[in-house]
Design a protein around this motif. Structure first.
Motif, PDB file in Angstrom:
ATOM      1  N   ARG A 327      40.386  43.739  41.253  1.00  0.00           N
ATOM      2  CA  ARG A 327      41.647  44.090  41.881  1.00  0.00           C
ATOM      3  C   ARG A 327      42.796  43.299  41.255  1.00  0.00           C
ATOM      4  NH1 ARG A 327      42.871  43.884  48.430  1.00  0.00           N
ATOM      5  NH2 ARG A 327      44.966  44.856  48.326  1.00  0.00           N
ATOM      6  N   GLN A 328      43.871  44.029  40.945  1.00  0.00           N
ATOM      7  CA  GLN A 328      44.994  43.400  40.249  1.00  0.00           C
ATOM      8  C   GLN A 328      45.698  42.388  41.153  1.00  0.00           C
ATOM      9  OE1 GLN A 328      47.737  46.201  38.626  1.00  0.00           O
ATOM     10  NE2 GLN A 328      48.934  44.664  37.537  1.00  0.00           N
ATOM     11  N   ARG A 329      45.956  41.223  40.564  1.00  0.00           N
ATOM     12  CA  ARG A 329      46.637  40.163  41.300  1.00  0.00           C
ATOM     13  C   ARG A 329      48.127  40.127  40.925  1.00  0.00           C
ATOM     14  NH1 ARG A 329      43.240  35.015  39.748  1.00  0.00           N
ATOM     15  NH2 ARG A 329      43.312  36.122  37.741  1.00  0.00           N
ATOM     16  N   LYS A 330      48.901  39.676  41.877  1.00  0.00           N
ATOM     17  CA  LYS A 330      50.347  39.635  41.651  1.00  0.00           C
ATOM     18  C   LYS A 330      50.720  38.503  40.706  1.00  0.00           C
ATOM     19  CE  LYS A 330      54.714  39.978  44.123  1.00  0.00           C
ATOM     20  NZ  LYS A 330      55.369  40.008  45.458  1.00  0.00           N
ATOM     21  N   PHE A 331      50.026  37.375  40.810  1.00  0.00           N
ATOM     22  CA  PHE A 331      50.297  36.229  39.948  1.00  0.00           C
ATOM     23  C   PHE A 331      48.985  35.793  39.272  1.00  0.00           C
ATOM     24  CE2 PHE A 331      53.382  36.031  43.430  1.00  0.00           C
ATOM     25  CZ  PHE A 331      54.572  36.074  42.714  1.00  0.00           C
ATOM     26  N   LEU A 341      48.168  43.093  31.982  1.00  0.00           N
ATOM     27  CA  LEU A 341      48.722  44.343  32.499  1.00  0.00           C
ATOM     28  C   LEU A 341      48.153  45.559  31.763  1.00  0.00           C
ATOM     29  CD1 LEU A 341      52.469  43.340  33.005  1.00  0.00           C
ATOM     30  CD2 LEU A 341      50.675  43.538  34.742  1.00  0.00           C
ATOM     31  N   TYR A 344      45.181  47.437  33.221  1.00  0.00           N
ATOM     32  CA  TYR A 344      45.373  48.331  34.357  1.00  0.00           C
ATOM     33  C   TYR A 344      46.263  49.527  34.019  1.00  0.00           C
ATOM     34  CZ  TYR A 344      43.394  44.362  36.836  1.00  0.00           C
ATOM     35  OH  TYR A 344      42.559  43.362  37.242  1.00  0.00           O
TER      36      TYR A 344
END
Length: 406
Positions: A327-331, A341, A344
Motif C-alpha cells: 500500500r502506497q505511503r504518503k511519506f 512513485l 504505482y
C-alpha cells in the motif's frame, strides 16, 4: 547447573526414543524445535488416493512398465577384432595399452557400441521426449526398425529427421522422404502426429499424415488414409513435437473407419489419438520404430492458416501476473521518490513518457549525431539540478531501467 542440564537432555532423548512414530517437540534455548521422526504433519501428508488423484492417472497412464513392441534383442558384433577386445578383462586391456600393442579404430568401437545398444538408447530418448507418455499412455517399445526420414529443401539439399532435432515449419512444406529396410511381402503403417499442437484440447493430437497397408517400404503403394499437412506451430506456444511412428502389421487391416476425406484440412477431422488408434488395431499391428523433430513458429505458419486451413492465425501471449506493491505511503522515508512513485503508475504511461523523451532527439530527415562523451555532456548540462533528475538522465543515456528497450 551442568548436572541438571545433562539430566534434562537425557530425559529428552529417552522420550524421543520411546516415541519413534510421533512428532516430538523438544525445547531448546532458542525455542521449540520439532523433531520429525517419521512422516509429516496431517495437513501436509497426502494419502495414496490423494496422490493418485493429483497425478490424474487414467486408464491410459497405468501401463508404464508394459512393452507393447517386440522383445529386446541385442545385435551381435560383426567385427571379430572388436569382439575379441571386448572379451578381454580390464587388466589385459591395460597391459596391451601400456605396451602399445592395442591398435584399434575408436570410431569402429563407437559404431559397434551404438549398433549393439541403440534400441535401449532410442527407448530412453522416447521417454525423454515424452513420446511413450503422451502417445501410448506410458507403455513403451524398443525401436527395431531404423527410420530414415528427410525433407527435401532443394534439389541438392535435404534435411534429415533424427530424434528431437529442430526443423523450421517452412522446411516441412513438401511430403518427406521415408526409407526403411523391410521385406517386400510385409505390411506396415506409417503415422505422423503432433501431440502439442491442438488448439482446444491439451490431451488431443493433430494428425498430419497416415498411410496404412504399405507393402514393404514402398510408401507410394500404401493406402493413403490422411493426406500430408505441413506443420503449423502456433505463435507463442514454444516448441512442438512431431512424431513419426512405424507399425508392423500382421495382416492387411481394414482402415475404413480411420480414412479421412481426400485433401481434408479440417482440424476437427484431423483431431486424433494415437492411443485409441493403436488400441483399436493392437491385435494386428505392433509399433516397431519412431523418430521425431521439433519446430517453432515462423512466418510460413500464417500462410498455412490463411490459405490451407481457411482460418485466421491464432496467437498466444504470456499473461504476466500483476506485480505486487504494498500500500502506497504518503511519506516513504529512505526511498527515491521518483522511483517509488513509478511503482504505482500505469506502465503504459511510463512507456509513453519514455517515447516522448526519445522523440525529442529524433529528427525525421536528419541522421542523429552520435555524442562522443555523453556522460560528460550530461554532467555539464544538468549541473546544479537535483540528484534524482541526474540519475534519471543517466539511466536514459545508459539505457537502464525504463529506457532499457528504447
Amino acid at each position: 547447573m551442568a548436572a541438571s542440564m545433562a539430566k534434562h537432555l537425557t530425559n529428552t532423548v529417552a522420550i524421543v526414543n520411546s516415541c519413534p512414530h510421533r512428532l516430538v517437540s523438544v525445547r531448546y534455548a532458542t525455542g521449540l524445535r520439532r523433531s520429525k521422526r517419521k512422516g509429516k504433519l496431517p495437513e501436509f501428508a497426502k494419502s495414496f488416493e490423494q496422490k493418485i488423484a493429483d497425478l490424474k492417472l487414467t486408464s491410459q497412464t497405468k501401463g508404464s512398465s508394459v512393452n507393447i513392441g517386440f522383445p529386446l534383442t541385442k545385435t551381435p558384433l560383426k567385427d571379430s577384432q572388436i569382439r575379441a577386445v571386448i572379451r578381454k578383462n580390464k587388466t589385459e586391456l591395460q597391459a596391451l595399452v601400456e605396451d602399445g600393442k592395442l591398435s584399434i579404430d575408436l570410431d569402429k568401437v563407437d559404431d559397434a557400441s551404438w549398433e549393439t545398444n541403440k534400441k535401449e538408447h532410442l527407448r530412453r530418448l522416447g521417454e525423454h521426449f515424452g513420446v511413450f507418455r503422451d502417445l501410448f499412455g506410458g507403455a513403451y517399445f524398443y525401436p527395431h526398425i531404423d527410420l530414415d526420414i528427410s525433407y527435401d529443401i532443394s534439389e541438392e539439399e535435404e534435411l534429415p529427421v533424427y530424434h528431437g532435432n529442430l526443423i523450421e515449419p517452412s522446411q516441412t512444406a513438401r511430403v518427406p522422404s521415408v526409407q526403411y529396410e523391410a521385406d517386400s511381402q510385409s505390411l506396415w503403417t506409417l503415422l505422423m502426429t503432433a501431440p502439442d499442437s491442438h488448439l482446444q484440447d491439451n490431451n488431443a493430437e493433430y494428425l498430419h499424415w497416415l498411410v496404412g497397408n504399405i507393402p514393404g517400404n514402398d510408401i507410394n503403394k500404401g493406402e493413403l488414409l490422411c493426406d500430408y499437412l505441413q506443420v503449423f506451430p502456433v505463435k507463442g506456444t514454444g516448441f512442438h513435437r512431431y512424431v513419426f511412428i512405424l507399425f508392423k502389421q500382421e495382416r492387411k487391416i481394414d482402415f475404413k473407419e480411420d480414412r479421412l476425406a481426400p485433401d481434408s484440412v479440417s482440424l476437427r477431422e484431423r483431431t486424433f489419438s494415437t492411443f485409441d488408434f493403436y488400441k483399436k488395431h493392437q491385435d494386428h499391428m505392433t509399433p516397431a520404430g519412431f523418430c521425431l523433430f521439433q519446430s517453432e513458429h515462423d512466418e510460413s505458419v500464417r500462410d498455412v492458416f490463411w490459405n490451407k486451413l481457411g482460418m485466421k492465425e491464432p496467437s498466444f501471449e504470456f499473461v504476466f501476473p500483476v506485480p505486487y506493491h504494498p500500500r502506497q505511503r504518503k511519506f516513504p522515508h529512505r526511498q527515491p521518490f521518483n522511483l517509488y512513485l513509478d511503482r504505482y503508475r500505469d506502465i503504459k504511461d511510463i512507456d509513453e513518457e519514455v517515447l516522448r523523451e526519445k522523440l525529442k532527439t529524433v529528427h525525421p530527415f536528419r541522421q542523429q549525431e552520435e555524442i562522443k562523451y555523453p556522460m560528460y555532456q550530461l554532467k555539464q548540462e544538468y549541473k546544479g539540478n537535483p540528484m534524482w533528475l541526474k540519475v534519471k538522465k543517466k539511466n536514459a543515456v545508459r539505457k537502464l531501467m525504463h529506457w532499457e528497450d528504447s
